[in-house]
Design an enzyme around this catalytic site. Structure first.
Site, PDB file in Angstrom:
ATOM      1  N   GLU A  87     -68.851  11.892  -8.091  1.00 23.31           N
ATOM      2  CA  GLU A  87     -69.575  12.654  -7.080  1.00 23.31           C
ATOM      3  C   GLU A  87     -69.253  12.149  -5.673  1.00 23.31           C
ATOM      4  O   GLU A  87     -68.921  10.985  -5.483  1.00 23.31           O
ATOM      5  CB  GLU A  87     -71.087  12.492  -7.296  1.00 23.31           C
ATOM      6  CG  GLU A  87     -71.568  13.195  -8.546  1.00 23.31           C
ATOM      7  CD  GLU A  87     -73.051  12.957  -8.811  1.00 23.31           C
ATOM      8  OE1 GLU A  87     -73.720  13.925  -9.170  1.00 23.31           O
ATOM      9  OE2 GLU A  87     -73.528  11.826  -8.652  1.00 23.31           O
ATOM     10  N   CYS A 108     -69.716  10.539   1.779  1.00 18.55           N
ATOM     11  CA  CYS A 108     -69.904   9.338   0.966  1.00 18.55           C
ATOM     12  C   CYS A 108     -69.073   9.527  -0.306  1.00 18.55           C
ATOM     13  O   CYS A 108     -69.280  10.491  -1.043  1.00 18.55           O
ATOM     14  CB  CYS A 108     -71.401   9.220   0.659  1.00 18.55           C
ATOM     15  SG  CYS A 108     -71.790   7.926  -0.505  1.00 18.55           S
ATOM     16  N   CYS A 115     -69.871   2.158 -12.913  1.00 17.02           N
ATOM     17  CA  CYS A 115     -69.786   0.873 -12.211  1.00 17.02           C
ATOM     18  C   CYS A 115     -70.119  -0.241 -13.191  1.00 17.02           C
ATOM     19  O   CYS A 115     -71.031  -0.115 -14.016  1.00 17.02           O
ATOM     20  CB  CYS A 115     -70.754   0.820 -11.037  1.00 17.02           C
ATOM     21  SG  CYS A 115     -70.574  -0.716 -10.084  1.00 17.02           S
ATOM     22  N   CYS A 119     -76.243  -3.583 -10.957  1.00 15.62           N
ATOM     23  CA  CYS A 119     -77.383  -3.968 -10.125  1.00 15.62           C
ATOM     24  C   CYS A 119     -78.621  -3.264 -10.684  1.00 15.62           C
ATOM     25  O   CYS A 119     -78.565  -2.089 -11.027  1.00 15.62           O
ATOM     26  CB  CYS A 119     -77.150  -3.564  -8.668  1.00 15.62           C
ATOM     27  SG  CYS A 119     -75.643  -4.294  -8.013  1.00 15.62           S
ATOM     28  N   CYS A 122     -79.929   0.264  -9.291  1.00 16.02           N
ATOM     29  CA  CYS A 122     -78.964   1.314  -8.953  1.00 16.02           C
ATOM     30  C   CYS A 122     -78.696   2.236 -10.137  1.00 16.02           C
ATOM     31  O   CYS A 122     -78.513   1.780 -11.268  1.00 16.02           O
ATOM     32  CB  CYS A 122     -77.662   0.662  -8.498  1.00 16.02           C
ATOM     33  SG  CYS A 122     -76.358   1.851  -8.155  1.00 16.02           S
ATOM     34  N   GLY A 162     -69.474   3.221  -7.940  1.00 20.32           N
ATOM     35  CA  GLY A 162     -68.423   2.235  -8.158  1.00 20.32           C
ATOM     36  C   GLY A 162     -68.376   1.141  -7.112  1.00 20.32           C
ATOM     37  O   GLY A 162     -69.017   1.224  -6.067  1.00 20.32           O
ATOM     38  N   ASN A 293     -84.688   4.182  -2.929  1.00 22.19           N
ATOM     39  CA  ASN A 293     -84.754   5.555  -3.437  1.00 22.19           C
ATOM     40  C   ASN A 293     -85.054   5.501  -4.924  1.00 22.19           C
ATOM     41  O   ASN A 293     -84.332   4.844  -5.683  1.00 22.19           O
ATOM     42  CB  ASN A 293     -83.414   6.268  -3.225  1.00 22.19           C
ATOM     43  CG  ASN A 293     -83.093   6.397  -1.755  1.00 22.19           C
ATOM     44  OD1 ASN A 293     -83.949   6.748  -0.958  1.00 22.19           O
ATOM     45  ND2 ASN A 293     -81.857   6.083  -1.386  1.00 22.19           N
ATOM     46  N   CYS A 336     -78.464   7.279  -1.400  1.00 25.14           N
ATOM     47  CA  CYS A 336     -77.827   6.042  -1.838  1.00 25.14           C
ATOM     48  C   CYS A 336     -78.380   5.574  -3.169  1.00 25.14           C
ATOM     49  O   CYS A 336     -79.588   5.474  -3.341  1.00 25.14           O
ATOM     50  CB  CYS A 336     -78.113   4.935  -0.836  1.00 25.14           C
ATOM     51  SG  CYS A 336     -76.787   4.641   0.270  1.00 25.14           S
TER      52      CYS A 336
HETATM   53  N1  SAH Z   1     -70.836  -0.814  -5.080  1.00 17.78           N
HETATM   54  C1  SAH Z   1     -70.901  -0.813  -3.674  1.00 17.78           C
HETATM   55  C2  SAH Z   1     -70.859   0.561  -3.061  1.00 17.78           C
HETATM   56  C3  SAH Z   1     -71.674   1.617  -3.724  1.00 17.78           C
HETATM   57  S1  SAH Z   1     -73.425   1.406  -3.697  1.00 17.78           S
HETATM   58  C4  SAH Z   1     -72.124  -1.583  -3.193  1.00 17.78           C
HETATM   59  O1  SAH Z   1     -72.966  -1.919  -4.013  1.00 17.78           O
HETATM   60  O2  SAH Z   1     -72.198  -1.851  -2.004  1.00 17.78           O
HETATM   61  C5  SAH Z   1     -73.871   2.006  -2.096  1.00 17.78           C
HETATM   62  C6  SAH Z   1     -75.172   1.442  -1.517  1.00 17.78           C
HETATM   63  O3  SAH Z   1     -76.316   2.026  -2.146  1.00 17.78           O
HETATM   64  C7  SAH Z   1     -75.303  -0.048  -1.707  1.00 17.78           C
HETATM   65  O4  SAH Z   1     -75.771  -0.689  -0.558  1.00 17.78           O
HETATM   66  C8  SAH Z   1     -76.302  -0.077  -2.826  1.00 17.78           C
HETATM   67  O5  SAH Z   1     -76.851  -1.313  -2.975  1.00 17.78           O
HETATM   68  C9  SAH Z   1     -77.249   1.017  -2.419  1.00 17.78           C
HETATM   69  N2  SAH Z   1     -78.191   1.421  -3.467  1.00 17.78           N
HETATM   70  C10 SAH Z   1     -78.045   1.326  -4.801  1.00 17.78           C
HETATM   71  N3  SAH Z   1     -79.140   1.797  -5.445  1.00 17.78           N
HETATM   72  C11 SAH Z   1     -80.007   2.202  -4.476  1.00 17.78           C
HETATM   73  C12 SAH Z   1     -81.296   2.795  -4.510  1.00 17.78           C
HETATM   74  N4  SAH Z   1     -81.884   3.115  -5.643  1.00 17.78           N
HETATM   75  N5  SAH Z   1     -81.913   3.051  -3.322  1.00 17.78           N
HETATM   76  C13 SAH Z   1     -81.282   2.797  -2.149  1.00 17.78           C
HETATM   77  N6  SAH Z   1     -80.059   2.262  -2.073  1.00 17.78           N
HETATM   78  C14 SAH Z   1     -79.411   1.954  -3.212  1.00 17.78           C
HETATM   79 FE1  SF4 Z   2     -74.369  -2.372  -7.781  1.00 19.53          FE
HETATM   80 FE2  SF4 Z   2     -72.953  -0.845  -6.041  1.00 19.53          FE
HETATM   81 FE3  SF4 Z   2     -72.376  -0.823  -8.688  1.00 19.53          FE
HETATM   82 FE4  SF4 Z   2     -74.629   0.291  -7.842  1.00 19.53          FE
HETATM   83  S1  SF4 Z   2     -72.560   0.967  -7.340  1.00 19.53           S
HETATM   84  S2  SF4 Z   2     -74.382  -1.073  -9.653  1.00 19.53           S
HETATM   85  S3  SF4 Z   2     -75.192  -1.064  -6.147  1.00 19.53           S
HETATM   86  S4  SF4 Z   2     -72.200  -2.580  -7.321  1.00 19.53           S
END
Ligand code: SAH
Ligand code: SF4
Length: 352
Positions: A87, A108, A115, A119, A122, A162, A293, A336
């Site tokens: 996406e 974006c 991924c 985390c 996420c 990712g 979020n 995000c």
């Molecule tokens: N993997 C990379 C890029 C993709 S994630 C990274 O982690 O930076 C993009 C952003 O969205 C990151 O800052 C991530 O931590 C944030 N993010 C992930 N889950 C989220 C959520 N539920 N609410 C708000 N931001 C979130």
């Molecule tokens: Fe973590 Fe970024 Fe992967 Fe989500 S996309 S699991 S925030 S590394």
């Protein structure tokens, strides 16, 4: 399956002898005029078009679904050549005062299918990792979105699905074509790479001549808390990670950005804000606070508006530039961390 043209070095395009200039013509059609087929490249001879088309695919991604949010954010679900889906999200923002208003488009993009970093907060990591995107697939999201929007996006953020730094061999050539005036020509200040904190790759980027913006997804200011929500912190704890960021800032002489999701009762304590301020001051980083979020099935909540304001205030009082990011696209799960292959399973088939 035939390879994608932009994934193949130009020497393997095997352009007719004496016609090296064709490379620029072809790249311009793809990267500046966003064509979908070889037939549209009208200044190439018919035999050359036929030859290229018999050996290389041109389109890396095709729109499988386009969702529009009430706030005009648009989410694209792309189908890739092997049937996988990723996406991208296109976010318009109105700039300037009355009389001089203009709309800036931020796209974006995703860097991988799924991924591997898991985390806890996420959505993108929930179904695990499937594969890296190729260079052409990374660029394809920009090309296809530009075609649909009628123009090139003004800003690009690698904040989709990712971990971009886990895919450097494909990311770096894509970045080069995104930024260079002979490619898509976005300009280095308009491209942001976000990482969960892969220290060795941050150091590698520090040594690399390419310019772009770096955002670090910090999300906790102490190892104790970061360990709990980001498994990557066990591999590269804060001390190691911040040293890598020092190297990056020194080598590039550029500001970096900390992303900090606010999770109620987890990382929103004033003591975390003070510690975060210390890290930010050390690196002259600007902090973007992101109220969490909601992700279906995950236990986290965003803090109250008062708690968000107080956290931001503590950073400002400690001499750090900080803003709260108000996000768009909630109603279509495009904000995000909400990008997830919800409507598809990992075999890449639409599930009901
Ligand atoms: N993997 C990379 C890029 C993709 S994630 C990274 O982690 O930076 C993009 C952003 O969205 C990151 O800052 C991530 O931590 C944030 N993010 C992930 N889950 C989220 C959520 N539920 N609410 C708000 N931001 C979130
Ligand atoms: Fe973590 Fe970024 Fe992967 Fe989500 S996309 S699991 S925030 S590394």
């Amino acid at each position: 399956m035939k390879p994608l043209l932009l994934d193949v070095p130009v020497t393997d395009w095997k352009l007719p002898a004496g016609q090296a200039y064709r490379e620029k013509q072809i790249r311009d059609w793809v990267l500046k005029r966003f064509v979908s087929s070889y037939e549209e490249m009208t200044d190439l001879s018919a035999p050359l078009r036929a030859d290229l088309s018999s050996r290389f695919r041109l389109r890396a991604a095709e729109p499988a679904k386009i969702q529009g949010s009430e706030d005009t954010t648009r989410k694209f679900l792309w189908k890739l050549g092997d049937g996988s889906f990723v996406e991208s999200v296109l976010i318009p923002a109105t700039m300037g005062s009355s009389g001089r208003r203009s709309t800036r488009l931020t796209l974006c993009v995703s860097s991988q299918v799924g991924c591997a970093y898991g985390c806890r907060f996420c959505a993108s990591g929930i179904d695990g990792w499937r594969r890296h995107l190729t260079t052409a697939e990374i660029l394809g999201q920009v090309i296809e979105a530009a075609k649909i929007a009628g123009r090139r996006p003004d800003n690009l953020v690698f904040m989709g699905m990712g971990e971009p730094l886990a895919n450097l061999p494909n990311l770096l050539p894509a970045l080069e074509l995104l930024i260079s005036p002979s490619g898509i020509g976005m300009g280095a200040r308009h491209v942001t790479i976000s990482t969960s904190g892969l220290a060795p790759q941050i150091e590698e980027l520090a040594r690399h001549p390419l310019q772009f913006r770096l955002a670090l997804s910090l999300h906790a200011a102490s190892d104790e808390i970061r360990d709990k929500i980001m498994p990557v912190n066990k591999r590269y704890p804060l001390d190691r990670l911040l040293k890598a960021c020092d190297a990056f800032v020194q080598a590039k002489n550029k500001q970096i950005y900390f992303e900090y999701i606010l999770l109620a009762g987890i990382n929103d304590d004033p003591s975390q804000a003070r510690l975060l301020a210390q890290h930010a001051r050390r690196l002259h980083a600007k902090v973007n606070l992101i109220p969490y979020n909601k992700v279906e099935g995950l236990p986290y909540e965003r803090p109250s508006e008062t708690a968000i304001r107080q956290f931001c205030q503590t950073l400002l009082q400690n001499g750090v530039r900080a803003t709260v990011r108000r996000e768009k696209g909630h109603d279509i799960d495009a904000a995000c961390g909400q990008l997830r292959l919800k409507e598809i399973n990992f075999k890449g088939e639409a599930s009901s």
